[in-house]
Design a protein around this motif. Structure first.
Motif, PDB file in Angstrom:
ATOM      1  N   LEU A  27       0.820  -1.199   0.000  1.00 29.94           N
ATOM      2  CA  LEU A  27       0.000   0.000   0.000  1.00 29.94           C
ATOM      3  C   LEU A  27       0.867   1.268   0.000  1.00 29.94           C
ATOM      4  O   LEU A  27       0.556   2.247  -0.687  1.00 29.94           O
ATOM      5  N   GLY A  28       1.951   1.259   0.738  1.00 24.29           N
ATOM      6  CA  GLY A  28       2.871   2.398   0.736  1.00 24.29           C
ATOM      7  C   GLY A  28       3.480   2.637  -0.635  1.00 24.29           C
ATOM      8  O   GLY A  28       3.594   3.782  -1.085  1.00 24.29           O
ATOM      9  N   VAL A  29       3.858   1.564  -1.317  1.00 27.54           N
ATOM     10  CA  VAL A  29       4.412   1.696  -2.668  1.00 27.54           C
ATOM     11  C   VAL A  29       3.353   2.237  -3.626  1.00 27.54           C
ATOM     12  O   VAL A  29       3.644   3.102  -4.466  1.00 27.54           O
ATOM     13  N   VAL A  30       2.118   1.760  -3.506  1.00 26.42           N
ATOM     14  CA  VAL A  30       1.037   2.226  -4.373  1.00 26.42           C
ATOM     15  C   VAL A  30       0.749   3.704  -4.135  1.00 26.42           C
ATOM     16  O   VAL A  30       0.541   4.476  -5.083  1.00 26.42           O
ATOM     17  N   VAL A  31       0.736   4.139  -2.875  1.00 24.41           N
ATOM     18  CA  VAL A  31       0.468   5.545  -2.553  1.00 24.41           C
ATOM     19  C   VAL A  31       1.545   6.447  -3.167  1.00 24.41           C
ATOM     20  O   VAL A  31       1.239   7.507  -3.722  1.00 24.41           O
ATOM     21  N   VAL A  32       2.811   6.035  -3.103  1.00 21.49           N
ATOM     22  CA  VAL A  32       3.887   6.830  -3.696  1.00 21.49           C
ATOM     23  C   VAL A  32       3.777   6.801  -5.223  1.00 21.49           C
ATOM     24  O   VAL A  32       4.007   7.813  -5.894  1.00 21.49           O
ATOM     25  N   ALA A  33       3.394   5.674  -5.792  1.00 25.98           N
ATOM     26  CA  ALA A  33       3.292   5.554  -7.249  1.00 25.98           C
ATOM     27  C   ALA A  33       2.140   6.388  -7.821  1.00 25.98           C
ATOM     28  O   ALA A  33       2.194   6.793  -8.983  1.00 25.98           O
ATOM     29  N   ILE A  34       1.109   6.666  -7.040  1.00 27.86           N
ATOM     30  CA  ILE A  34      -0.032   7.455  -7.515  1.00 27.86           C
ATOM     31  C   ILE A  34       0.410   8.867  -7.875  1.00 27.86           C
ATOM     32  O   ILE A  34       0.089   9.382  -8.946  1.00 27.86           O
ATOM     33  N   PRO A  36       4.046  10.657  -7.310  1.00 26.91           N
ATOM     34  CA  PRO A  36       5.374  10.733  -6.704  1.00 26.91           C
ATOM     35  C   PRO A  36       5.917  12.147  -6.561  1.00 26.91           C
ATOM     36  O   PRO A  36       6.930  12.346  -5.907  1.00 26.91           O
ATOM     37  N   GLY A  37       5.246  13.148  -7.113  1.00 27.28           N
ATOM     38  CA  GLY A  37       5.755  14.506  -7.035  1.00 27.28           C
ATOM     39  C   GLY A  37       5.271  15.278  -5.833  1.00 27.28           C
ATOM     40  O   GLY A  37       5.810  16.324  -5.507  1.00 27.28           O
ATOM     41  N   HIS A  38       4.270  14.778  -5.127  1.00 24.63           N
ATOM     42  CA  HIS A  38       3.709  15.523  -4.004  1.00 24.63           C
ATOM     43  C   HIS A  38       4.309  14.987  -2.697  1.00 24.63           C
ATOM     44  O   HIS A  38       4.374  13.785  -2.458  1.00 24.63           O
ATOM     45  N   TRP A  39       4.765  15.889  -1.833  1.00 24.39           N
ATOM     46  CA  TRP A  39       5.446  15.487  -0.608  1.00 24.39           C
ATOM     47  C   TRP A  39       4.539  14.715   0.357  1.00 24.39           C
ATOM     48  O   TRP A  39       5.003  13.843   1.094  1.00 24.39           O
ATOM     49  N   ALA A  40       3.217  15.018   0.354  1.00 28.92           N
ATOM     50  CA  ALA A  40       2.301  14.322   1.261  1.00 28.92           C
ATOM     51  C   ALA A  40       2.176  12.845   0.880  1.00 28.92           C
ATOM     52  O   ALA A  40       2.139  11.963   1.756  1.00 28.92           O
ATOM     53  N   HIS A  41       2.142  12.538  -0.415  1.00 28.65           N
ATOM     54  CA  HIS A  41       2.056  11.146  -0.858  1.00 28.65           C
ATOM     55  C   HIS A  41       3.342  10.391  -0.537  1.00 28.65           C
ATOM     56  O   HIS A  41       3.307   9.225  -0.144  1.00 28.65           O
ATOM     57  N   ILE A  42       4.468  11.062  -0.722  1.00 28.86           N
ATOM     58  CA  ILE A  42       5.745  10.411  -0.418  1.00 28.86           C
ATOM     59  C   ILE A  42       5.858  10.132   1.083  1.00 28.86           C
ATOM     60  O   ILE A  42       6.258   9.035   1.495  1.00 28.86           O
ATOM     61  N   THR A  43       5.476  11.107   1.905  1.00 27.36           N
ATOM     62  CA  THR A  43       5.540  10.927   3.357  1.00 27.36           C
ATOM     63  C   THR A  43       4.588   9.826   3.822  1.00 27.36           C
ATOM     64  O   THR A  43       4.970   8.950   4.615  1.00 27.36           O
TER      65      THR A  43
END
Length: 157
Positions: A27-34, A36-43
């Motif tokens: 799920l963490g990998v999917v959230v970052v893949a959605i 990847p440019g926004h800091w909230a998704h990366i965090t």
């Protein structure tokens, strides 16, 4: 008895922690893949992945109890805690009911055997803890194959 008879008790919490940990990492990998440019998704993705790794690591550290009879010896092992009893010293056994099942061994006179405590919590105990998912029928079939009679059918009673 020259043959080894072995039973590993199922541990439900271990399976749940492993699957939940792996799911959180994915799920963490999917959230970052959605995005990847926004800091909230990366965090958020990083926190989910770290939580998943921690949960999976804890799941791998859980040790399941193992019952084994080989070379004239009954052995119970749970992590580093090992109890060895000569096979000829066991007269019968009984399974304690409850949320977490436990196995009690009796000597040839029918008295419960005492074992050192797990993790220094008590001075001694008369049973060996199994897991809540361990079926009493499975323990009975294991002991029957090992040649140990139940307490109610013991030769001494």
């Amino acid at each position: 008895m020259s043959e080894t008879v072995r039973m590993v008790c199922p541990v439900g919490r271990k399976h749940v922690e492993l699957w939940a940990g792996y799911a959180l990492v994915v799920l963490g990998v999917v959230v970052v893949a959605i995005d990847p440019g926004h800091w909230a998704h990366i965090t958020l993705g990083l926190l989910l992945a770290l939580g998943g790794v921690g949960l999976a690591a804890h799941g791998h550290m859980i040790k399941a109890p193992v019952l084994e009879v080989s070379d004239g010896e009954f052995r119970y092992q749970r992590g580093r805690y090992i109890v060895r009893v000569p096979f000829h010293d066991i007269g019968s056994y009984y399974v304690l009911p409850g949320r977490i099942r436990s196995l009690g061994l009796c000597d040839s006179t029918g008295r419960p055997k005492r074992f050192p405590s797990l993790q220094s919590r008590r001075a001694a105990r008369t049973y060996l803890p199994l897991t809540g998912m361990t079926s009493p029928a499975k323990v009975e079939s294991f002991m029957a194959v090992a040649g140990i009679p139940p307490r109610k059918r013991s030769l001494t009673s």
